[in-house]
Design an enzyme around this catalytic site. Sequence first.
Site, PDB file in Angstrom:
ATOM      1  N   ASN A 195       0.807  -1.222   0.000  1.00  0.00           N
ATOM      2  CA  ASN A 195       0.000   0.000   0.000  1.00  0.00           C
ATOM      3  C   ASN A 195       0.841   1.274   0.000  1.00  0.00           C
ATOM      4  OD1 ASN A 195      -2.372  -1.612   0.214  1.00  0.00           O
ATOM      5  ND2 ASN A 195      -2.031  -1.775   2.415  1.00  0.00           N
ATOM      6  N   ARG A 196       2.079   1.155  -0.469  1.00  0.00           N
ATOM      7  CA  ARG A 196       3.013   2.277  -0.507  1.00  0.00           C
ATOM      8  C   ARG A 196       3.318   2.833   0.890  1.00  0.00           C
ATOM      9  NH1 ARG A 196       4.541   0.541  -4.856  1.00  0.00           N
ATOM     10  NH2 ARG A 196       4.442   1.701  -6.803  1.00  0.00           N
ATOM     11  N   LEU A 197       3.078   2.039   1.912  1.00  0.00           N
ATOM     12  CA  LEU A 197       3.427   2.432   3.283  1.00  0.00           C
ATOM     13  C   LEU A 197       4.807   1.883   3.607  1.00  0.00           C
ATOM     14  CD1 LEU A 197      -0.012   1.853   5.075  1.00  0.00           C
ATOM     15  CD2 LEU A 197       0.922   3.974   4.120  1.00  0.00           C
TER      16      LEU A 197
END
Length: 218
Positions: A195-197
């Site tokens: 999640n691009r985290l």
Amino acid sequence: MNIDLSSLRKNYKKNLSEYSIQKNPFQLFHNWFQKEKLIHKNENLNQEINAMSLSTIGIDGSPDTRIVLLKEYSNKGFVFYTNYLSIKGISIKKFPKVCLSFFWEKTERQVIIKGITYKINKKKSDEYFDKRPRENKIGCWSSKQSSIIPSRKYLINKYKKWDKYFTKKKLTRPFYWGGYIVDPYKMEFWQGSSNRLHDRIVYKLIENKEWIIQILSP
């Protein structure tokens, strides 16, 4: 020409546990590097995992970036070798602060290192030069790195000239070629996550040669 690359993307799946963070950034770098090395060995991959981007500030004030090879690392810093009279060598002499960057696709990791660059001692440069293949040594004598040449044939002829010259003489290290060590004051470790985290851990050197650790938002 307008080429749309918006569909090129990768979904990262890993994450960096806070429990795996070391107090010493050199130890964390070592753990990551050895992990990458083991993966490449097990999968029989022939890639230069010691390849790193080296960014310097040119004498015109603009940045320059190129790929060089890491040849040694320790708690004292990160060592690479080059021509001292090259563009990068001249830049480092004027602006010794540099940035190193590693990206390892297999483990979805990136390391960014900012530090101050120093020449290593001549003895150590001599020892490394002596270990290099003969062809690479001749190449050091043949190329005035970053200078303009009329053709590749010109370069090949210079190589042949030095190759012949050193058939009867000891092949020593040119005075203008040797090693640098980057003494870091900041090291960032990036781990791709879902999640691009992404995980970003930064070590900053403060007084008394102590490192503080900060977690950054992706």
